[in-house]
Enzyme design. Structure first.
Site: not given
Lengths: 408, 408
Positions: B141-143, B296-297, B16, B189
């Site tokens: 990764t944004i996560d 947008l995050q 992503g 997630r």
């Protein structure tokens, strides 16, 4: 009004919030201070809060120039808002009673179509009973659908957020090497101004929306499907913009088609982007995503337009100047030229504005593809310039009123 | 590697997109130029594009320092991306063949968990066959769910966007003088880092989320209802944050409960915020709104964190330095201190990272209400500082590669 010695001003905000409505409030406050007003009051929650005498003293809360600057760049309605129809003479009488009990002789109501109706009713009533209270409407709405003004405060910032968000989403969805469809839903139940603004990205940056459907056009699903098939011939990742208010050829909102009701009998609205997504998913076996830009459209300050915020501030100042000798008027913006961008503020008769919706002029869109040069000339000055927000610890610093400090 | 005279670098991006993945690419490019690399290539669409020999020459496309700076502040994956599992020795063989045909002896793969598995497989295979190609994994990764690193590039910017958006939404939803519920759905997630970051607003600015549900907690609807009733005793406008990955006590995703399938047999996922909204609408006859912060995050640059972008750029440079003498490693960030914020980059054995998820440490959340001081100390340096984006005509100026310029 020459004989009045005490000058007391009341300001209230109404309707949906915007990035610029507090800039107008800040401008009103600033000008009233400069003019030596004795008291500057704010009514909480618009005309509805005024009916409950929810009035606070702004001078004791906006203490420094720093406070004022922070208020100017704070999104949403710092005084609170309402959606309230003044529908009886009893209510008008009560409003006047409350205004008189605070010796308020100037009232500025910042709002959209409905609020201008309130200004209309109230100013007419005050004239009829011969009271000496001037009522002025100061415009705001992200929808840009007010008559009597070239554009509305709040629109430029929302348009800039939409245009840049569409650009960023387009950059995001083009990263994979396979076909995708992305539908972005944009605010504007009756007017397509914001959605059309989203088309600026493609025009200026080369990456953006492939298809644009605004509220004023009639939306046809088969037509969309044909356009999609055509568009897939030249690109893999299709980006579609739709106004939340798109309607079918029989003028029914696409968002109403499910008709499902909740336990309390309210129709469960689903955004048109989701309805279109579900339909497309029955046709195309590819990733399809629907995105509502949602309320960040009206409260995201990071993409706010400097033109919009400064203009809204100046309109606030002009509203106070106008209130000195006028009543039953709305401030309008008249555009003098696009390059350089020049405007002047004018007074508009409020009955010409109240309860009307200014739709987008259809020639602004060319089929469902792109916007034309005339629209570009109209929109570009409005999204120009960046706003300096104060940050601390990575968080934007916004202003809050103490809403408990109601004057007893 | 001492004997090699030609130094050819290949960079690819995977998974992503984020706001910072192009900063890492820019850092790689910058350092490779400084070190006098002969050729600097980019593979389009990650390892999948590499398998199709979709390789472009970066030197002919990043021509000026201005280009490089623009790339550094461009969201999403400028080279394109993929979600692709390298699952056979045949594919590994083909990748090595293509790398050799371009005389590539250094390969940096910027990505998340899955991409680190690719780095692991590929570096092991190259070692086995005795080739002289160094493969390095550069994290993103944004996560924030990668093992072996204090945090991941891209997370800080996403966290800052989430925290500020929650703040702005909170300002927006509190304007009306009646009860409302707003549910904001945040990406993650399996890991609740981003959702927990949304709680920063309330902690620092006093206005924000009342209830926070992260992926790692078990979500119970009756519990939520009880919390809502309790919260309404002290406020009218309740704001709830939920991770997209919240699960019930039996570990089923809330987003899976409908089970509806489309014509092609794919389960139709509906975000948990919408499912919760529909359930709450059967209980409370008040306005209830669900909002997905959506993509947008991961692509909004206006709230990007300077710490994140600069660190990601430096990691790119360090990746190239490391590639000179290492293979099968990922760059990790080791935090030395919070105040002042100090870190150093370390090399992590790739097999310790691949295919694992770092969950949020539960003690970071206190019931469903707020985050604790330890989390604040962790998160604050990561969202610190604003990024200067270049604007023209109100539009952010981002970089694009010419993806047609594939080397034949």
């Amino acid at each position: 009004m020459g004989g009045i010695i005490i000058k007391n001003l009341l300001i209230a905000q109404s309707g949906g919030p915007t990035c610029a409505i507090n800039a107008t409030l800040a401008g009103c406050y600033k000008r009233a201070c400069e003019l030596g007003f004795d008291n500057i009051y704010g009514a909480l929650y618009g005309i509805q809060g005024l009916l409950d005498s929810k009035i606070i003293d702004l001078k004791s809360q906006i203490k420094t120039e720093e406070d004022l600057n922070k208020l100017k760049t704070t999104p949403a309605s710092a005084l609170g808002s309402c959606r309230y129809k003044v529908d009886s003479e009893e209510k008008l009488e009560k409003i006047v009673q409350i205004l008189k009990s605070f010796n308020i002789n100037y009232f500025i109501y910042i709002g959209g179509n409905d609020s201008m109706d309130t200004v209309y009713q109230l100013s007419k009533y005050i004239e009829k009973i011969g009271e000496d209270i001037n009522v002025i409407g100061s415009p705001k709405t992200i929808d840009n659908d007010l008559f009597g003004t070239d554009h509305t405060p709040g629109f430029g910032s929302a348009a800039k957020f939409v245009a840049n968000s569409v650009y960023q989403i387009a950059k995001d969805v083009e990263i994979y090497d396979y076909k995708t469809i992305t539908i972005v839903e944009i605010m504007g139940r009756y007017a397509g101004w914001l959605t059309a603004s989203g088309a600026v990205a493609k025009k200026l940056c080369g990456v953006g929306a492939d298809l644009v459907y605004i509220s004023e056009d009639s939306f046809d699903f088969d037509d969309l499907k044909a356009e999609i098939d055509e568009t897939f011939k030249r690109t893999d990742n299709i980006l579609i913009l739709v106004s939340e208010g798109i309607k079918d050829s029989e003028n029914n909102f696409i968002s109403n088609t499910s008709g499902k009701k909740d336990k309390f009998g309210h129709v469960q609205l689903q955004g048109p982007s989701h309805i279109i997504k579900d339909k497309l998913k029955e046709i195309y076996d590819i990733p399809i995503r629907s995105i509502e830009l949602n309320i960040l459209q009206r409260c995201d300050m990071a993409f706010a337009s400097k033109t919009d915020i400064e203009e809204s501030f100046e309109i606030g100042k002009f509203s106070v100047d106008s209130a000195l000798n006028n009543s039953g008027k709305m401030i309008g913006i008249k555009r003098i030229s696009n390059e350089p961008y020049q405007t002047k503020f004018v007074l508009v008769d409020i009955e010409k504005v109240a309860n009307k919706t200014k739709m987008i002029i259809p020639r602004y869109t060319d089929s469902h593809f792109q916007i034309d040069d005339e629209f570009m000339q109209y929109i570009l000055p409005l999204i120009e310039g960046e706003v300096d927000i104060e940050y601390k610890n990575g968080m934007a610093q916004y202003f809050s009123f103490d809403k408990e400090a109601i004057i007893k």
